[in-house]
Design a protein around this motif. Sequence first.
Motif, PDB file in Angstrom:
ATOM      1  N   TYR A  41     -32.469 -26.866 -17.615  1.00 35.42           N
ATOM      2  CA  TYR A  41     -32.225 -25.450 -17.887  1.00 35.42           C
ATOM      3  C   TYR A  41     -31.087 -25.227 -18.890  1.00 35.42           C
ATOM      4  CZ  TYR A  41     -34.860 -24.518 -13.493  1.00 35.42           C
ATOM      5  OH  TYR A  41     -35.799 -24.443 -12.501  1.00 35.42           O
ATOM      6  N   VAL A  77     -24.618 -27.149 -13.337  1.00 35.04           N
ATOM      7  CA  VAL A  77     -23.734 -26.298 -12.535  1.00 35.04           C
ATOM      8  C   VAL A  77     -22.976 -27.164 -11.526  1.00 35.04           C
ATOM      9  CG1 VAL A  77     -25.011 -24.153 -12.887  1.00 35.04           C
ATOM     10  CG2 VAL A  77     -25.648 -25.667 -10.997  1.00 35.04           C
ATOM     11  N   CYS A 102     -23.460 -22.018  -8.791  1.00 34.20           N
ATOM     12  CA  CYS A 102     -24.853 -21.656  -8.479  1.00 34.20           C
ATOM     13  C   CYS A 102     -24.816 -20.618  -7.365  1.00 34.20           C
ATOM     14  CB  CYS A 102     -25.623 -22.890  -8.026  1.00 34.20           C
ATOM     15  SG  CYS A 102     -27.227 -22.477  -7.303  1.00 34.20           S
ATOM     16  N   PRO A 103     -25.238 -19.374  -7.662  1.00 34.94           N
ATOM     17  CA  PRO A 103     -25.213 -18.328  -6.638  1.00 34.94           C
ATOM     18  C   PRO A 103     -26.016 -18.701  -5.386  1.00 34.94           C
ATOM     19  CG  PRO A 103     -25.685 -17.388  -8.801  1.00 34.94           C
ATOM     20  CD  PRO A 103     -25.684 -18.882  -8.973  1.00 34.94           C
ATOM     21  N   LEU A 104     -27.062 -19.492  -5.561  1.00 34.47           N
ATOM     22  CA  LEU A 104     -27.837 -19.930  -4.390  1.00 34.47           C
ATOM     23  C   LEU A 104     -26.981 -20.843  -3.502  1.00 34.47           C
ATOM     24  CD1 LEU A 104     -30.321 -20.531  -2.637  1.00 34.47           C
ATOM     25  CD2 LEU A 104     -31.052 -22.178  -4.371  1.00 34.47           C
ATOM     26  N   ASN A 130     -29.160 -27.959  -3.997  1.00 40.02           N
ATOM     27  CA  ASN A 130     -28.386 -26.805  -4.490  1.00 40.02           C
ATOM     28  C   ASN A 130     -27.472 -26.295  -3.377  1.00 40.02           C
ATOM     29  OD1 ASN A 130     -30.713 -27.186  -6.101  1.00 40.02           O
ATOM     30  ND2 ASN A 130     -30.516 -25.120  -6.936  1.00 40.02           N
ATOM     31  N   CYS A 187     -32.422 -17.974  -4.957  1.00 37.21           N
ATOM     32  CA  CYS A 187     -31.925 -18.109  -6.334  1.00 37.21           C
ATOM     33  C   CYS A 187     -32.017 -16.753  -7.017  1.00 37.21           C
ATOM     34  CB  CYS A 187     -32.769 -19.142  -7.082  1.00 37.21           C
ATOM     35  SG  CYS A 187     -32.567 -18.999  -8.865  1.00 37.21           S
ATOM     36  N   THR A 188     -30.887 -16.264  -7.508  1.00 33.03           N
ATOM     37  CA  THR A 188     -30.850 -14.919  -8.105  1.00 33.03           C
ATOM     38  C   THR A 188     -31.667 -14.845  -9.399  1.00 33.03           C
ATOM     39  OG1 THR A 188     -28.741 -15.650  -9.015  1.00 33.03           O
ATOM     40  CG2 THR A 188     -28.635 -14.133  -7.164  1.00 33.03           C
ATOM     41  N   THR A 189     -31.968 -15.984  -9.992  1.00 33.03           N
ATOM     42  CA  THR A 189     -32.780 -15.976 -11.217  1.00 33.03           C
ATOM     43  C   THR A 189     -34.275 -15.988 -10.876  1.00 33.03           C
ATOM     44  OG1 THR A 189     -31.046 -17.056 -12.482  1.00 33.03           O
ATOM     45  CG2 THR A 189     -33.295 -17.266 -13.337  1.00 33.03           C
ATOM     46  N   HIS A 190     -34.700 -16.946 -10.065  1.00 37.28           N
ATOM     47  CA  HIS A 190     -36.143 -17.068  -9.789  1.00 37.28           C
ATOM     48  C   HIS A 190     -36.717 -15.856  -9.044  1.00 37.28           C
ATOM     49  CE1 HIS A 190     -35.551 -21.292 -10.974  1.00 37.28           C
ATOM     50  NE2 HIS A 190     -36.832 -21.242 -11.281  1.00 37.28           N
ATOM     51  N   CYS A 275     -30.814 -18.149 -16.311  1.00 37.56           N
ATOM     52  CA  CYS A 275     -29.704 -18.307 -15.370  1.00 37.56           C
ATOM     53  C   CYS A 275     -28.393 -18.283 -16.149  1.00 37.56           C
ATOM     54  CB  CYS A 275     -29.837 -19.618 -14.603  1.00 37.56           C
ATOM     55  SG  CYS A 275     -28.380 -19.957 -13.598  1.00 37.56           S
ATOM     56  N   MET A 278     -26.267 -21.492 -15.892  1.00 37.57           N
ATOM     57  CA  MET A 278     -26.754 -22.642 -16.651  1.00 37.57           C
ATOM     58  C   MET A 278     -26.446 -22.485 -18.142  1.00 37.57           C
ATOM     59  SD  MET A 278     -28.266 -25.212 -15.286  1.00 37.57           S
ATOM     60  CE  MET A 278     -28.770 -25.742 -13.658  1.00 37.57           C
TER      61      MET A 278
END
Length: 318
Positions: A41, A77, A102-104, A130, A187-190, A275, A278
Amino acid sequence: MAGTSSTAEKAAHVSEHNRAMAEEIAHLKRARNAVILAHNYQRPEVQDVADFVGDSLELARKAAQVQSADVIVFCGVHFMAETAKIINPGRTVLLPERTAGCPLADTIDAATLVEWKRRYPEAAVVCYVNSSAAVKAESDACCTSANARKVVDSLPQHQIIFVPDRNLGHFVSRHTSKQVFLYPGACTTHVRLTANDVLKARNMYPNAPVVVHPECEPEVVDIADAVLSTSQMLRYVQESAADLFLVGTEAGILHRMQAENPGKTFYVLSRALLCPNMKQTHLKSVLMALQENRYEIELDEDVRLRAKRALDRMLELV
Ligand code: SF4
Protein backbone atom coordinates in the motif's frame (compact mmCIF):
# COMPACT_ATOMS: atom_id res chain seq x y z
CA MET A 1 -1.87 24.70 -23.42
CA ALA A 2 0.27 26.75 -21.07
CA GLY A 3 -1.29 24.82 -18.19
CA THR A 4 -0.42 21.48 -19.86
CA SER A 5 3.19 22.42 -20.38
CA SER A 6 3.62 23.67 -16.81
CA THR A 7 2.07 20.44 -15.49
CA ALA A 8 4.48 18.43 -17.65
CA GLU A 9 7.42 20.53 -16.46
CA LYS A 10 6.35 20.05 -12.85
CA ALA A 11 6.06 16.27 -13.37
CA ALA A 12 9.53 16.15 -14.95
CA HIS A 13 10.92 18.17 -12.06
CA VAL A 14 9.31 15.84 -9.50
CA SER A 15 10.63 12.73 -11.22
CA GLU A 16 14.14 14.27 -11.47
CA HIS A 17 13.96 15.15 -7.77
CA ASN A 18 12.75 11.62 -6.90
CA ARG A 19 15.51 10.07 -9.01
CA ALA A 20 18.16 12.05 -7.15
CA MET A 21 16.67 11.08 -3.81
CA ALA A 22 16.43 7.41 -4.84
CA GLU A 23 20.15 7.49 -5.70
CA GLU A 24 21.01 8.99 -2.33
CA ILE A 25 18.89 6.34 -0.60
CA ALA A 26 20.71 3.57 -2.52
CA HIS A 27 24.06 5.06 -1.48
CA LEU A 28 23.09 5.34 2.20
CA LYS A 29 21.58 1.88 2.16
CA ARG A 30 24.93 0.42 1.16
CA ALA A 31 26.82 2.59 3.66
CA ARG A 32 24.57 1.49 6.53
CA ASN A 33 24.20 -2.11 5.35
CA ALA A 34 20.43 -1.67 5.35
CA VAL A 35 17.53 -3.42 3.70
CA ILE A 36 14.28 -1.64 2.79
CA LEU A 37 10.97 -3.48 3.11
CA ALA A 38 7.74 -1.86 1.84
CA HIS A 39 4.09 -2.79 2.07
CA ASN A 40 1.97 -3.11 -1.07
CA TYR A 41 0.00 0.00 0.00
CA GLN A 42 3.03 2.32 0.05
CA ARG A 43 3.49 5.16 -2.44
CA PRO A 44 4.78 3.95 -5.86
CA GLU A 45 8.10 5.80 -5.52
CA VAL A 46 8.67 4.25 -2.08
CA GLN A 47 7.87 0.76 -3.42
CA ASP A 48 10.40 1.39 -6.18
CA VAL A 49 13.32 1.97 -3.76
CA ALA A 50 12.47 -1.10 -1.64
CA ASP A 51 14.41 -4.36 -1.78
CA PHE A 52 11.20 -6.24 -1.19
CA VAL A 53 7.51 -5.30 -1.50
CA GLY A 54 4.77 -7.52 -0.10
CA ASP A 55 1.81 -8.01 2.19
CA SER A 56 2.00 -8.44 5.97
CA LEU A 57 2.72 -12.17 5.83
CA GLU A 58 5.39 -11.90 3.14
CA LEU A 59 7.03 -9.00 4.96
CA ALA A 60 7.03 -10.86 8.29
CA ARG A 61 8.74 -13.81 6.60
CA LYS A 62 11.20 -11.53 4.88
CA ALA A 63 12.02 -9.73 8.14
CA ALA A 64 12.75 -13.11 9.73
CA GLN A 65 15.18 -13.96 6.92
CA VAL A 66 17.25 -10.77 7.18
CA GLN A 67 20.61 -12.02 8.49
CA SER A 68 23.38 -10.09 6.83
CA ALA A 69 21.92 -6.54 7.04
CA ASP A 70 22.32 -4.42 10.19
CA VAL A 71 19.28 -2.21 9.60
CA ILE A 72 15.72 -2.87 8.41
CA VAL A 73 13.90 0.24 7.17
CA PHE A 74 10.24 -0.67 7.30
CA CYS A 75 8.03 1.40 5.00
CA GLY A 76 4.58 0.67 6.32
CA VAL A 77 2.79 1.37 9.58
CA HIS A 78 3.88 0.96 13.20
CA PHE A 79 2.66 -2.60 13.90
CA MET A 80 4.54 -3.87 10.84
CA ALA A 81 7.87 -2.44 11.99
CA GLU A 82 7.14 -3.79 15.47
CA THR A 83 6.52 -7.22 13.97
CA ALA A 84 9.91 -7.10 12.25
CA LYS A 85 11.56 -6.23 15.59
CA ILE A 86 9.70 -9.03 17.40
CA ILE A 87 10.92 -11.57 14.87
CA ASN A 88 14.41 -10.22 14.32
CA PRO A 89 15.53 -8.37 17.48
CA GLY A 90 19.21 -8.32 16.52
CA ARG A 91 18.62 -5.74 13.76
CA THR A 92 17.95 -2.05 14.11
CA VAL A 93 14.39 -1.59 12.82
CA LEU A 94 13.38 1.87 11.63
CA LEU A 95 9.90 3.22 10.91
CA PRO A 96 10.48 6.33 8.74
CA GLU A 97 7.37 8.19 9.95
CA ARG A 98 6.77 8.09 13.70
CA THR A 99 3.03 8.77 13.44
CA ALA A 100 2.31 6.18 10.72
CA GLY A 101 -0.01 4.05 12.84
CA CYS A 102 -2.95 1.81 12.05
CA PRO A 103 -6.39 2.91 13.31
CA LEU A 104 -7.51 -0.73 13.23
CA ALA A 105 -4.63 -1.86 15.47
CA ASP A 106 -5.42 1.05 17.81
CA THR A 107 -8.97 -0.21 18.46
CA ILE A 108 -7.74 -2.67 21.08
CA ASP A 109 -5.18 -2.63 23.87
CA ALA A 110 -3.83 -5.48 26.02
CA ALA A 111 -6.05 -4.65 29.03
CA THR A 112 -9.22 -4.92 26.92
CA LEU A 113 -8.09 -8.23 25.48
CA VAL A 114 -7.42 -9.56 28.98
CA GLU A 115 -11.04 -8.66 29.86
CA TRP A 116 -12.30 -10.59 26.82
CA LYS A 117 -10.20 -13.57 27.86
CA ARG A 118 -11.88 -13.47 31.28
CA ARG A 119 -15.29 -13.32 29.60
CA TYR A 120 -14.55 -16.38 27.39
CA PRO A 121 -12.15 -18.50 29.47
CA GLU A 122 -12.42 -21.57 27.19
CA ALA A 123 -11.50 -19.63 24.05
CA ALA A 124 -8.14 -19.31 22.30
CA VAL A 125 -7.17 -15.85 21.03
CA VAL A 126 -6.30 -15.31 17.38
CA CYS A 127 -5.08 -11.82 16.65
CA TYR A 128 -4.75 -10.31 13.23
CA VAL A 129 -1.19 -9.12 12.69
CA ASN A 130 -2.65 -5.57 12.57
CA SER A 131 -2.28 -5.26 16.34
CA SER A 132 0.30 -3.97 18.84
CA ALA A 133 3.07 -6.14 20.30
CA ALA A 134 1.26 -5.97 23.67
CA VAL A 135 -1.93 -7.42 22.13
CA LYS A 136 0.06 -10.12 20.31
CA ALA A 137 1.68 -10.98 23.66
CA GLU A 138 -1.80 -11.79 25.08
CA SER A 139 -2.73 -13.96 22.08
CA ASP A 140 -2.33 -17.67 21.30
CA ALA A 141 -1.64 -17.17 17.61
CA CYS A 142 -1.36 -14.38 15.06
CA CYS A 143 -2.79 -14.49 11.57
CA THR A 144 -2.84 -12.38 8.43
CA SER A 145 -5.65 -12.02 5.92
CA ALA A 146 -3.87 -14.67 3.80
CA ASN A 147 -3.97 -17.40 6.46
CA ALA A 148 -6.63 -16.44 9.06
CA ARG A 149 -8.86 -19.45 8.47
CA LYS A 150 -5.95 -21.88 8.52
CA VAL A 151 -4.70 -20.47 11.83
CA VAL A 152 -8.18 -20.62 13.42
CA ASP A 153 -8.64 -24.23 12.28
CA SER A 154 -5.20 -25.24 13.53
CA LEU A 155 -5.97 -24.47 17.18
CA PRO A 156 -7.32 -27.24 19.42
CA GLN A 157 -9.95 -24.99 21.10
CA HIS A 158 -13.47 -24.89 19.65
CA GLN A 159 -14.05 -21.31 20.81
CA ILE A 160 -11.99 -18.49 19.30
CA ILE A 161 -11.75 -14.82 20.27
CA PHE A 162 -10.82 -13.03 17.05
CA VAL A 163 -9.29 -9.54 17.37
CA PRO A 164 -9.32 -6.78 16.27
CA ASP A 165 -10.91 -6.83 12.77
CA ARG A 166 -14.59 -7.79 12.91
CA ASN A 167 -14.87 -8.15 9.13
CA LEU A 168 -11.94 -10.53 8.70
CA GLY A 169 -13.22 -12.43 11.76
CA HIS A 170 -16.71 -12.60 10.26
CA PHE A 171 -15.30 -13.87 6.96
CA VAL A 172 -13.37 -16.59 8.82
CA SER A 173 -16.41 -17.53 10.91
CA ARG A 174 -18.33 -18.35 7.74
CA HIS A 175 -15.71 -20.88 6.69
CA THR A 176 -15.01 -22.67 9.95
CA SER A 177 -17.06 -24.91 12.23
CA LYS A 178 -15.61 -23.11 15.27
CA GLN A 179 -17.46 -20.62 17.44
CA VAL A 180 -15.86 -17.22 16.81
CA PHE A 181 -16.31 -14.22 19.13
CA LEU A 182 -15.72 -11.07 17.13
CA TYR A 183 -14.05 -7.98 18.54
CA PRO A 184 -15.71 -4.91 16.96
CA GLY A 185 -12.64 -3.24 15.37
CA ALA A 186 -12.48 -2.32 11.69
CA CYS A 187 -10.17 -0.76 9.14
CA THR A 188 -11.23 2.86 8.61
CA THR A 189 -10.14 2.67 4.96
CA HIS A 190 -11.68 -0.62 3.80
CA VAL A 191 -15.06 0.07 5.42
CA ARG A 192 -15.46 3.10 3.13
CA LEU A 193 -16.12 0.80 0.18
CA THR A 194 -19.87 0.30 -0.14
CA ALA A 195 -21.96 -2.35 -1.89
CA ASN A 196 -23.35 0.51 -3.99
CA ASP A 197 -19.82 1.36 -5.24
CA VAL A 198 -19.42 -2.27 -6.33
CA LEU A 199 -22.81 -2.42 -8.05
CA LYS A 200 -22.16 0.83 -9.93
CA ALA A 201 -18.77 -0.42 -11.15
CA ARG A 202 -20.27 -3.78 -12.13
CA ASN A 203 -22.88 -1.97 -14.22
CA MET A 204 -20.16 -0.17 -16.13
CA TYR A 205 -17.86 -3.19 -16.52
CA PRO A 206 -20.08 -6.28 -16.30
CA ASN A 207 -17.35 -8.70 -17.38
CA ALA A 208 -14.65 -7.50 -14.99
CA PRO A 209 -13.97 -9.68 -11.93
CA VAL A 210 -14.46 -7.89 -8.59
CA VAL A 211 -11.70 -8.74 -6.10
CA VAL A 212 -11.93 -7.38 -2.56
CA HIS A 213 -10.04 -7.63 0.71
CA PRO A 214 -11.69 -9.40 3.68
CA GLU A 215 -11.38 -6.18 5.74
CA CYS A 216 -14.32 -4.89 3.64
CA GLU A 217 -17.84 -5.00 5.06
CA PRO A 218 -19.77 -8.32 4.71
CA GLU A 219 -22.27 -6.82 2.20
CA VAL A 220 -19.31 -5.96 -0.08
CA VAL A 221 -17.67 -9.36 0.42
CA ASP A 222 -21.01 -11.04 -0.43
CA ILE A 223 -21.13 -9.60 -3.95
CA ALA A 224 -17.43 -9.96 -4.86
CA ASP A 225 -16.05 -12.63 -7.18
CA ALA A 226 -13.03 -13.23 -4.96
CA VAL A 227 -12.10 -12.26 -1.39
CA LEU A 228 -8.33 -12.21 -1.12
CA SER A 229 -5.31 -10.83 0.72
CA THR A 230 -3.17 -8.47 -1.38
CA SER A 231 -0.61 -11.18 -2.27
CA GLN A 232 -3.44 -13.51 -3.28
CA MET A 233 -4.94 -10.69 -5.39
CA LEU A 234 -1.63 -10.24 -7.21
CA ARG A 235 -1.56 -13.94 -8.07
CA TYR A 236 -5.23 -13.95 -9.03
CA VAL A 237 -4.97 -11.11 -11.55
CA GLN A 238 -1.84 -12.65 -13.07
CA GLU A 239 -3.44 -16.07 -13.55
CA SER A 240 -6.87 -14.83 -14.66
CA ALA A 241 -7.74 -14.69 -18.37
CA ALA A 242 -9.65 -11.43 -17.82
CA ASP A 243 -8.03 -8.19 -18.93
CA LEU A 244 -9.91 -5.72 -16.69
CA PHE A 245 -10.31 -5.95 -12.91
CA LEU A 246 -12.24 -4.01 -10.27
CA VAL A 247 -10.16 -3.87 -7.11
CA GLY A 248 -11.47 -3.38 -3.57
CA THR A 249 -8.45 -2.68 -1.41
CA GLU A 250 -6.07 0.21 -0.72
CA ALA A 251 -5.21 1.91 -4.02
CA GLY A 252 -1.44 1.48 -3.58
CA ILE A 253 -1.76 -2.12 -4.76
CA LEU A 254 -2.47 -0.90 -8.31
CA HIS A 255 1.18 0.09 -8.76
CA ARG A 256 2.38 -3.53 -8.59
CA MET A 257 -0.66 -4.90 -10.41
CA GLN A 258 -0.03 -2.58 -13.32
CA ALA A 259 3.75 -3.12 -13.34
CA GLU A 260 3.42 -6.91 -13.27
CA ASN A 261 0.57 -7.01 -15.82
CA PRO A 262 1.21 -4.29 -18.40
CA GLY A 263 -1.45 -5.59 -20.80
CA LYS A 264 -4.25 -5.54 -18.22
CA THR A 265 -6.37 -2.72 -16.76
CA PHE A 266 -7.14 -2.17 -13.08
CA TYR A 267 -9.68 0.15 -11.49
CA VAL A 268 -9.98 0.75 -7.78
CA LEU A 269 -13.63 0.44 -6.71
CA SER A 270 -13.73 3.69 -4.75
CA ARG A 271 -11.59 6.81 -4.53
CA ALA A 272 -11.98 6.55 -0.76
CA LEU A 273 -9.70 3.49 -0.69
CA LEU A 274 -6.64 5.47 0.38
CA CYS A 275 -5.06 4.88 3.78
CA PRO A 276 -3.60 8.20 5.01
CA ASN A 277 -1.27 6.35 7.38
CA MET A 278 0.24 4.24 4.62
CA LYS A 279 0.75 7.40 2.56
CA GLN A 280 2.68 9.25 5.29
CA THR A 281 5.97 7.75 4.12
CA HIS A 282 7.62 9.65 1.28
CA LEU A 283 11.06 9.18 -0.28
CA LYS A 284 12.24 12.00 1.95
CA SER A 285 11.11 10.04 5.02
CA VAL A 286 13.15 7.00 3.89
CA LEU A 287 16.19 9.18 3.29
CA MET A 288 15.90 10.85 6.71
CA ALA A 289 15.40 7.46 8.38
CA LEU A 290 18.74 6.28 7.00
CA GLN A 291 20.52 9.57 7.66
CA GLU A 292 19.32 10.07 11.21
CA ASN A 293 18.55 6.51 12.30
CA ARG A 294 14.91 7.34 12.89
CA TYR A 295 12.54 6.17 14.25
CA GLU A 296 13.97 3.17 15.99
CA ILE A 297 11.55 0.51 17.27
CA GLU A 298 12.21 -0.61 20.83
CA LEU A 299 10.30 -3.27 22.73
CA ASP A 300 10.12 -4.58 26.25
CA GLU A 301 11.85 -7.98 26.11
CA ASP A 302 9.13 -9.85 28.02
CA VAL A 303 6.42 -8.48 25.70
CA ARG A 304 8.58 -9.25 22.67
CA LEU A 305 9.10 -12.88 23.67
CA ARG A 306 5.41 -13.48 24.37
CA ALA A 307 4.39 -11.76 21.12
CA LYS A 308 6.95 -13.87 19.25
CA ARG A 309 5.30 -17.07 20.46
CA ALA A 310 2.04 -16.00 18.78
CA LEU A 311 3.84 -15.00 15.58
CA ASP A 312 5.92 -18.19 15.50
CA ARG A 313 2.78 -20.26 15.78
CA MET A 314 1.55 -18.64 12.56
CA LEU A 315 4.89 -18.78 10.75
CA GLU A 316 5.37 -22.48 11.58
CA LEU A 317 1.97 -23.24 10.14
CA VAL A 318 2.13 -21.51 6.78
FE1 SF4 B 1 -4.60 -0.03 9.12
FE2 SF4 B 1 -6.53 -0.17 7.24
FE3 SF4 B 1 -4.49 1.51 6.90
FE4 SF4 B 1 -4.10 -1.12 6.71
S1 SF4 B 1 -5.35 0.12 5.34
S2 SF4 B 1 -2.83 0.36 7.83
S3 SF4 B 1 -5.57 -1.88 8.27
S4 SF4 B 1 -6.04 1.60 8.54
